[in-house]
Write an enzyme that holds these catalytic residues in place. Structure first.
Site, PDB file in Angstrom:
ATOM      1  N   GLU A  48       6.363  26.970  31.385  1.00 28.18           N
ATOM      2  CA  GLU A  48       7.612  27.656  31.760  1.00 28.18           C
ATOM      3  C   GLU A  48       7.425  29.171  31.601  1.00 28.18           C
ATOM      4  O   GLU A  48       6.728  29.616  30.678  1.00 28.18           O
ATOM      5  CB  GLU A  48       8.711  27.176  30.797  1.00 28.18           C
ATOM      6  CG  GLU A  48      10.056  27.852  30.963  1.00 28.18           C
ATOM      7  CD  GLU A  48      11.070  27.425  29.882  1.00 28.18           C
ATOM      8  OE1 GLU A  48      10.652  27.088  28.750  1.00 28.18           O
ATOM      9  OE2 GLU A  48      12.270  27.419  30.184  1.00 28.18           O
ATOM     10  N   LYS A 128      15.693  25.262  37.052  1.00 25.54           N
ATOM     11  CA  LYS A 128      16.090  24.553  35.822  1.00 25.54           C
ATOM     12  C   LYS A 128      17.591  24.263  35.778  1.00 25.54           C
ATOM     13  O   LYS A 128      18.417  25.158  35.994  1.00 25.54           O
ATOM     14  CB  LYS A 128      15.685  25.408  34.618  1.00 25.54           C
ATOM     15  CG  LYS A 128      15.864  24.756  33.258  1.00 25.54           C
ATOM     16  CD  LYS A 128      15.249  25.679  32.192  1.00 25.54           C
ATOM     17  CE  LYS A 128      15.307  25.102  30.799  1.00 25.54           C
ATOM     18  NZ  LYS A 128      14.643  25.998  29.811  1.00 25.54           N
ATOM     19  N   CYS A 173      11.236  22.458  30.505  1.00 21.58           N
ATOM     20  CA  CYS A 173      11.529  22.543  29.079  1.00 21.58           C
ATOM     21  C   CYS A 173      12.732  21.715  28.625  1.00 21.58           C
ATOM     22  O   CYS A 173      12.622  20.522  28.458  1.00 21.58           O
ATOM     23  CB  CYS A 173      11.677  24.003  28.652  1.00 21.58           C
ATOM     24  SG  CYS A 173      11.567  24.150  26.850  1.00 21.58           S
TER      25      CYS A 173
HETATM   26  N1  CDT Z   1      12.934  26.885  26.888  1.00 14.53           N
HETATM   27  C1  CDT Z   1      13.696  25.893  26.397  1.00 14.53           C
HETATM   28  O1  CDT Z   1      14.388  25.216  27.126  1.00 14.53           O
HETATM   29  N2  CDT Z   1      13.629  25.720  25.055  1.00 14.53           N
HETATM   30  C2  CDT Z   1      14.456  24.795  24.343  1.00 14.53           C
HETATM   31  C3  CDT Z   1      14.622  25.322  22.965  1.00 14.53           C
HETATM   32  C4  CDT Z   1      15.793  24.808  22.306  1.00 14.53           C
HETATM   33  S1  CDT Z   1      15.806  25.059  20.556  1.00 14.53           S
HETATM   34  C5  CDT Z   1      15.994  26.699  20.227  1.00 14.53           C
HETATM   35  C6  CDT Z   1      13.873  23.388  24.276  1.00 14.53           C
HETATM   36  O2  CDT Z   1      14.607  22.442  24.513  1.00 14.53           O
HETATM   37  O3  CDT Z   1      12.703  23.225  23.938  1.00 14.53           O
END
Ligand code: CDT
Length: 310
Positions: A48, A128, A173
């Site tokens: 990402e 996303k 993500c």
């Molecule tokens: N980039 C991304 O979506 N990160 C989220 C972090 C959440 S916790 C601070 C994830 O779900 O991994």
């Protein structure tokens, strides 16, 4: 009939710290793509927001000050060398980046991932859907999670395309934590889901160990693979980026739910697996035969708004 075996590289990246020029980052990605091609891969998956630091961790009061983190065109002059190398080495790739567009005469910002065929160029784009975090600045937190501030919810659905000899879909993500993400693509016959992630080892809003956080990341990707009889390729931007530790653990997951390749560290590194797409067929025909075993007539509640718990 010929088996459909695709050798895939999870092309994990170490940190991309603020100030690293795009050309240097793209150079690192070209190194990984070369390694993957040397190992006979036909698809490499990058993380990402691969081209920049994970800027949603920082609050900029004027959105225009963040413009330099977004790509106006894809490919653009900085990224073109990666596309050129892919064509020369006959290897496709998937790449995450921040996208800015001026569709409908309004400016839109998305957290985007593309799938690139070495000959054709971009064959699919995903924006996303599940944006974690908040829109407001939270000065008490050690770092921000401002994806809802910097990006709009993606408007392209969950596309699944015919590419690389199979049915390929993408997500990004936080999407990996939601069963609907996988099922939307599962309903479209997906055989490989490629996804990039940037996940802090510590969540300022939950007291969880790094081990538990890694377990949760794997748990949802392995479940998504198994329940939809698909390969899942999950790829991290890892290591200490601008002072924040990001988890590694990039992996390739078989449709039976097993991890079949994984990275060992938190820097630039590839993990490679031979993915026989025909391994998706048994699960789709038997245990997870949607036509025979799903009960959509009883799932209407999934489309209704959720009930508030408090
Ligand atoms: N980039 C991304 O979506 N990160 C989220 C972090 C959440 S916790 C601070 C994830 O779900 O991994």
């Amino acid at each position: 009939m010929m088996e459909r075996v695709l050798r895939i590289a999870a092309a994990q990246m170490g940190p991309v710290n603020s100030g690293e020029p795009r050309s240097a980052t793209v150079g690192r990605m070209m190194g990984l793509l070369d390694q993957a091609a040397d190992e006979g891969c036909t698809l490499a998956v990058f993380p990402e927001l691969a081209l920049t630091t994970f800027f949603p961790r920082v609050y900029l009061a004027d959105l225009a000050d963040a413009d330099g983190f977004y790509e106006h065109d894809m490919p653009n002059a900085d990224v073109q060398p990666l596309f050129d190398l892919a064509r020369r080495r006959r290897i496709g790739f998937s790449l995450g980046y921040a996208e800015i567009t001026t569709d409908d005469e309004a400016t839109h910002r998305y957290n985007t991932q593309i799938l690139v065929d070495p000959d054709v160029g971009i064959v699919a784009k995903y924006r996303k859907v599940h944006l974690p975090g908040h829109t407001d600045y939270r000065p008490a937190d050690p770092f921000q999670n401002l994806e809802k501030y910097y990006f709009e919810v993606g408007n392209l659905g969950f596309p699944v395309v015919d590419a690389f000899g199979g049915r390929v879909g993408m997500c990004i993500c936080n999407d990996r934590r939601w069963p609907e993400t996988y099922r939307m693509m599962g309903l479209n016959g997906v055989e490989i889901i490629v996804l990039g992630y940037t996940t802090p080892l510590h969540n300022p809003r939950a007291e969880q160990s790094a081990e538990l956080r890694m377990f949760q990341s794997r748990l949802c990707m392995q479940a998504g693979a198994y329940q939809n009889s698909t390969f899942v390729v999950g790829v991290a931007k890892a290591g200490r980026e601008d002072g924040v530790d990001l988890m590694g653990g990039s992996c390739i997951i078989h449709p039976d739910g097993r991890v079949i390749a994984e990275t060992s560290g938190v820097d630039d590194e590839i993990a490679v697996a031979d993915c026989n797409l025909d391994d998706c067929l048994n699960g789709k025909a038997e245990e997870f035969n949607f036509e025979r075993n799903r009960r959509p007539e009883l799932y209407g509640g999934l489309l209704a708004p959720h009930r508030s718990i408090r």
